[in-house]
Enzyme design. Structure first.
Site, short mmCIF file in Angstrom:
data_model
loop_
_atom_site.label_atom_id
_atom_site.label_comp_id
_atom_site.label_asym_id
_atom_site.label_seq_id
_atom_site.Cartn_x
_atom_site.Cartn_y
_atom_site.Cartn_z
CG HIS A 176 -25.95 -41.61 66.49
ND1 HIS A 176 -27.02 -40.77 66.70
CD2 HIS A 176 -25.35 -41.77 67.70
CE1 HIS A 176 -27.06 -40.44 67.98
NE2 HIS A 176 -26.06 -41.04 68.60
CG ASN B 65 -21.07 -40.38 70.15
OD1 ASN B 65 -20.11 -40.26 69.41
ND2 ASN B 65 -22.23 -39.81 69.89
CG HIS C 160 -27.31 -45.06 71.04
ND1 HIS C 160 -26.95 -44.85 72.36
CD2 HIS C 160 -27.24 -43.85 70.43
CE1 HIS C 160 -26.68 -43.56 72.54
NE2 HIS C 160 -26.84 -42.94 71.37
#
Length: 135
Positions: free
Chosen positions: A103, A88, A101
């Protein structure tokens, strides 16, 4: 370069204990403390960049290569039935920690995790207008 006030920088450096499942010179992979499913993990670069717009292409390439490696290994170990890899960028897209990051979300038949969106209709004319914006 890291930011002292960034929680993911502190975790990636090892200043905050985490459930680390992989580490190299560039990344740390940890279990998410608010998991969507069993085994939900995060790939954290050790150098601070806020999002995909700021990350250099070499690090981005390494991050997604690592995502494939981790998804394969996690599928073997956890026996999951599928996998979501989610990244995101900015608040409107659901980013809540402004340190790039990825996920890693193992999926299991009949789990209640939701990763998706409402499907909208689009006309051929609207698609043509969008295509024209990129020419």
């Amino acid at each position: 370069m890291t930011k002292d006030d960034c929680i993911f920088c502190r975790i990636a450096k090892g200043d905050i204990p985490s459930g680390t499942i992989y580490e190299d010179d560039d990344f740390r992979v940890i279990f998410d403390r608010g998991p969507a499913t069993k085994g939900h993990a995060l790939i954290l670069p050790k150098n601070h960049v806020a999002n995909i717009y700021e990350i250099d292409e070499a690090t981005l390439s390494k991050a997604f290569t690592l995502a494939k490696k981790m998804a394969t290994r996690m599928t073997e170990v956890l026996g999951c039935d599928g996998f979501n890899i989610v990244q995101n960028n900015n608040e409107a897209a659901g980013q809540t920690v402004f340190h790039f990051h990825i996920h890693l979300i193992p999926r299991y038949k009949d789990d209640d995790a939701k990763v998706g969106w409402k499907v909208h209709d689009i006309t051929d004319e609207e698609i043509e207008k969008l295509v024209a914006l990129f020419k």
